[in-house]
Design an enzyme around this catalytic site. Sequence first.
Site, PDB file in Angstrom:
ATOM      1  N   VAL A 187       0.844  -1.200   0.000  1.00  0.00           N
ATOM      2  CA  VAL A 187       0.000   0.000   0.000  1.00  0.00           C
ATOM      3  C   VAL A 187       0.880   1.251   0.000  1.00  0.00           C
ATOM      4  O   VAL A 187       0.587   2.233  -0.679  1.00  0.00           O
ATOM      5  CB  VAL A 187      -0.959  -0.005   1.219  1.00  0.00           C
ATOM      6  CG1 VAL A 187      -1.743   1.297   1.304  1.00  0.00           C
ATOM      7  CG2 VAL A 187      -1.914  -1.172   1.117  1.00  0.00           C
ATOM      8  N   ALA A 188       1.979   1.205   0.759  1.00  0.00           N
ATOM      9  CA  ALA A 188       2.889   2.354   0.828  1.00  0.00           C
ATOM     10  C   ALA A 188       3.578   2.599  -0.506  1.00  0.00           C
ATOM     11  O   ALA A 188       3.815   3.730  -0.904  1.00  0.00           O
ATOM     12  CB  ALA A 188       3.936   2.110   1.915  1.00  0.00           C
TER      13      ALA A 188
ATOM     14  N   ILE B 213       2.507   1.980  -3.524  1.00  0.00           N
ATOM     15  CA  ILE B 213       1.650   2.433  -4.623  1.00  0.00           C
ATOM     16  C   ILE B 213       0.891   3.685  -4.200  1.00  0.00           C
ATOM     17  O   ILE B 213       0.075   3.624  -3.283  1.00  0.00           O
ATOM     18  CB  ILE B 213       0.656   1.330  -5.042  1.00  0.00           C
ATOM     19  CG1 ILE B 213       1.434   0.093  -5.478  1.00  0.00           C
ATOM     20  CG2 ILE B 213      -0.255   1.818  -6.157  1.00  0.00           C
ATOM     21  CD1 ILE B 213       0.595  -1.122  -5.611  1.00  0.00           C
TER      22      ILE B 213
ATOM     23  N   GLU C 285      -1.890   5.111  -4.446  1.00  0.00           N
ATOM     24  CA  GLU C 285      -3.205   4.863  -5.046  1.00  0.00           C
ATOM     25  C   GLU C 285      -4.047   6.135  -5.162  1.00  0.00           C
ATOM     26  O   GLU C 285      -5.025   6.169  -5.895  1.00  0.00           O
ATOM     27  CB  GLU C 285      -3.978   3.775  -4.264  1.00  0.00           C
ATOM     28  CG  GLU C 285      -4.355   4.131  -2.842  1.00  0.00           C
ATOM     29  CD  GLU C 285      -3.196   3.924  -1.864  1.00  0.00           C
ATOM     30  OE1 GLU C 285      -3.261   4.473  -0.772  1.00  0.00           O
ATOM     31  OE2 GLU C 285      -2.239   3.213  -2.218  1.00  0.00           O
TER      32      GLU C 285
ATOM     33  N   ASP D 212      -6.506  35.913 -34.264  1.00  0.00           N
ATOM     34  CA  ASP D 212      -7.237  36.887 -35.068  1.00  0.00           C
ATOM     35  C   ASP D 212      -6.883  38.279 -34.573  1.00  0.00           C
ATOM     36  O   ASP D 212      -6.532  38.443 -33.404  1.00  0.00           O
ATOM     37  CB  ASP D 212      -8.755  36.697 -34.877  1.00  0.00           C
ATOM     38  CG  ASP D 212      -9.290  35.575 -35.752  1.00  0.00           C
ATOM     39  OD1 ASP D 212      -8.694  35.330 -36.801  1.00  0.00           O
ATOM     40  OD2 ASP D 212     -10.299  34.955 -35.365  1.00  0.00           O
TER      41      ASP D 212
ATOM     42  N   ASP E  13     -13.546  32.180 -35.004  1.00  0.00           N
ATOM     43  CA  ASP E  13     -14.908  32.482 -34.548  1.00  0.00           C
ATOM     44  C   ASP E  13     -15.987  32.067 -35.542  1.00  0.00           C
ATOM     45  O   ASP E  13     -17.153  31.965 -35.192  1.00  0.00           O
ATOM     46  CB  ASP E  13     -15.053  33.975 -34.206  1.00  0.00           C
ATOM     47  CG  ASP E  13     -14.640  34.882 -35.353  1.00  0.00           C
ATOM     48  OD1 ASP E  13     -14.410  34.361 -36.461  1.00  0.00           O
ATOM     49  OD2 ASP E  13     -14.554  36.109 -35.136  1.00  0.00           O
TER      50      ASP E  13
ATOM     51  N   ASP F 240     -13.960  28.331 -39.617  1.00  0.00           N
ATOM     52  CA  ASP F 240     -12.744  28.207 -38.807  1.00  0.00           C
ATOM     53  C   ASP F 240     -12.638  26.834 -38.146  1.00  0.00           C
ATOM     54  O   ASP F 240     -11.584  26.486 -37.623  1.00  0.00           O
ATOM     55  CB  ASP F 240     -12.719  29.281 -37.712  1.00  0.00           C
ATOM     56  CG  ASP F 240     -12.427  30.668 -38.263  1.00  0.00           C
ATOM     57  OD1 ASP F 240     -11.762  30.739 -39.301  1.00  0.00           O
ATOM     58  OD2 ASP F 240     -12.873  31.660 -37.674  1.00  0.00           O
TER      59      ASP F 240
ATOM     60  N   ASN G  67       0.417   6.893   5.409  1.00  0.00           N
ATOM     61  CA  ASN G  67       0.049   6.962   3.980  1.00  0.00           C
ATOM     62  C   ASN G  67      -1.189   7.803   3.761  1.00  0.00           C
ATOM     63  O   ASN G  67      -1.303   8.525   2.780  1.00  0.00           O
ATOM     64  CB  ASN G  67      -0.218   5.532   3.484  1.00  0.00           C
ATOM     65  CG  ASN G  67       0.372   5.318   2.118  1.00  0.00           C
ATOM     66  OD1 ASN G  67       1.396   5.905   1.795  1.00  0.00           O
ATOM     67  ND2 ASN G  67      -0.272   4.505   1.312  1.00  0.00           N
TER      68      ASN G  67
ATOM     69  N   ASP H 248       0.428  11.850   3.277  1.00  0.00           N
ATOM     70  CA  ASP H 248       0.514  11.896   1.813  1.00  0.00           C
ATOM     71  C   ASP H 248      -0.591  12.744   1.202  1.00  0.00           C
ATOM     72  O   ASP H 248      -0.329  13.668   0.448  1.00  0.00           O
ATOM     73  CB  ASP H 248       0.400  10.472   1.223  1.00  0.00           C
ATOM     74  CG  ASP H 248       1.689   9.694   1.427  1.00  0.00           C
ATOM     75  OD1 ASP H 248       2.544  10.182   2.171  1.00  0.00           O
ATOM     76  OD2 ASP H 248       1.813   8.601   0.853  1.00  0.00           O
TER      77      ASP H 248
END
Length: 885
Positions: A280-281, A283, A285, A327, A614, A618, A708, A712
């Site tokens: 888990v740490a 990745i 997520e 333009d 515009d 175009d 985490n 994080d």
Amino acid sequence: MSWFSKDTEQVLNELQVKQKQGLTNAEVQSRLEKYGENKLKGKPKKSLAALFFSQLRDMLIYVLLGAAVITLLIGEYTDSIIILLVVILNAIIGVFQEFKAEKAIEALQKMTTPRALVRRNGDVIEIDSKEIVPGDIVVLDAGRYIPADLRLIESVNLQIEESALTGESVPSEKNAALVFEDPKTPLGDLANMAFMSTLVTYGRAEGVVVGTGMSTEIGKIAKGLDETQTDMTPLQKRLAELGKTLGYIAIGICILIFVIALIQRRDLFEMFLTAISLAVAAIPEGLPAIVAIVLALGVTRMSRINAIVKRLPAVETLGSVNIICSDKTGTLTQNKMTVLHLYTYRKFLDVPSEGTATAEEGAEKKLIQTMVLCTDATLINGEGTGDPTEIALLELGEKYHLPKRELESGFERVAEKPFDSDRKLMSTLNKEGSHYRVHTKGAFDNIFNVSSHALVDGKKVPLTDELKANFLRAAEEMSDQALRVLGAAYKDTDEIINPEEMEKDLTMLGLVGMIDPPRLEVKDAIHQAKQAGITPIMITGDHQHTAAAIAMQLGMATSLAQTVSGSELDAMADEELNEKIGNYRVFSRVSPEHKVKIVKAFQSHGNIVSMTGDGVNDAPSLKNADIGVAMGITGTDVSKGASDMILTDDNFTTIVSAIREGRNIYNNIKKSVVFLLSCNLGEIVAILASVLFFWPMPLLPTQILWINLITDTFPAIALGVDPGDKDVMSKKPRDPKESFFAGGAAMRAVIGGSLIGILTLVAFYFGLNEHGYQLWSGSIPEDVLTYAETMAFVVLAVSQLFYSLSMRSAFHTIFQVGLFSNKYLIGAILLGIILQFAVISIPFLAAAFHVQMLSLQDWIIVILFALIPLAVNELIKLGMRMKNK
């Protein structure tokens, strides 16, 4: 109801509306309550519960839930509760992020609702198409989407592209006067009807609304239709792939830990939890969710500076733009046209800036009459709707006591040939007593091409080369003063003639010179763009001299040699244009087809091109450009549909501001990602080193999960909304092929992560050493181990929080960027520290996380350790700056 089988009078009577008056505000309100808003119903939105459960559909979450069940079965109730709380908290944060991103996108969709011209209380006004009600009189012109189902009540050369409804790609010709008796007439044959979501490609018309929202033909087909695009951006895809790669690495590390644990005969269950928490740490997520929210919030922020980004990938591309093709009219200039001079043969006339004047009989009066009658704009009580050039001509008429309303009541329009960007001309046929007169206005060189005579001293004489040269000299004289020059011509006829015959054998009347002054702020924006390594290019339908004069005033060009005309472009082969494109800064007298050619020529050298537009024509150039930019005020619905970005103020400065914002958003995402990876690497280093060297575990699985979640997520989001680098526009555009970890980002992540991991182990060692134990000591008492783990736990969490300050800039120190300039980040750090202190000091939390209160001396030690990664990163920046000097 078969509206197509009734004549216009019947339809207007049944809907209780007068064509010239339209509905009143009170009628609109009561009909809005009766019929509801004019919009299609979309798919039902995901509920908060559905959003919550969608967050749990993740392989790692399944692993964590499995760990929670196992801990529950073996009686480790505290651990299982903490694991479940982490999973729930993670899901709640994910829901919050998705909800915020969805709300931001919804707000932008509201801002991009198509607009429609309607007649209400006798005046033509522009409104959101969702405010239209049955009975509204809608005014149509080329380039507008039909906002609801209409029974046409008036039409001139009207053509509508109905492929959205019938699948037929060729535009259908429409005629309001027709009536269809057969109730089974196919949709595609109903020439007196216009249907929602189809497109006017030519001509003009008026229609009365007979169906709105789900009662329209497209509404019947579109039950449950939802046009929301939820495609991932290229950046999100790259990060998702990065997440997958990290996932495989994490699984590899988990297997390695298990193998080592078996060899070292460690507690397998403890190692199982450690391996899970490490996975888990490893990745991040939260990455895709954080990127989505940063993009969505950035896009919302851009909408506040008048740039509506329709597609999220455009935000990434903006940072790489190095050519802005713009333009002139309204974007570089104020879009407030004012006629300064009139010219008839050998006679210059200055138009008074204020007050009124009287036009002499003859060429002068005829010139003003033609200019006023040959317009589609309106001017009521000083308020104009329509093209700014035409509004300026109507103001000219008012100054000379020749207002459009009075002229039209005496000279009724019976036919017309609408303006076309290829011909650059417009003609109307008006009844004058017993005969008719053609009035033509447009680009003066194109007027010469369709004229065979000129009006000289009130007499019609052949247009000789000498006469032509005289008019040309006057036109160039005005062009050199940065004036836009239009010509006018006429011819008399005894009968109504075909529009194709109108622009032949005309009599030249004269010229008008008008100015649209440059926007005051544009000069600074152009200077800023050049400093940022961006080349601004002017593209205009104006004469070469006019365009060059404005470009030189603004600092876009230095001489006439940097300009090229549309006719010169036609004479060049693609290869020649590709070779010479770098020499040009101004493209004059260009048609929309030339724009595609220009975009491709710039792209052939690897440039990332932004193009403004515009008109209907175009759309191809907007599609071909890397960033298509439509005008919000003057832009047609087609150009807005084809674009990536819409300027609500039609201002060049907004494009430069959007590029600045785009660069900052990309940099902020990069900061968040590098920060998350540094934190995750720190956790991996600490755990992996302990396993490899057979040391006690410095962190428990629940502690890693807590870190985490807290250290994080909040700082990562705060970095994502960082105010950004002040000098971001002094750098060159980013190479779109550039790696996400270019510019030393990978090295910073490795150094930061390694330092965090090593210092976590050092803090753990200090905690053991204070009680007379070493990392390699056998049978360490439980309370000593808990104390050392607490020190490691605090250092890991707080060092990550402090380190986030250093991530705000790769080159500037925290004092240079301003310590408190990102209040969200300071808030995230303080929240993290408070929560960390709470976990250690509140008894039931301390027991749950296996931590205990530290002594004052140890608090000082852990805070000093936690500051080291920040200090080292800041010293590296100082070293780099000194080296660059």
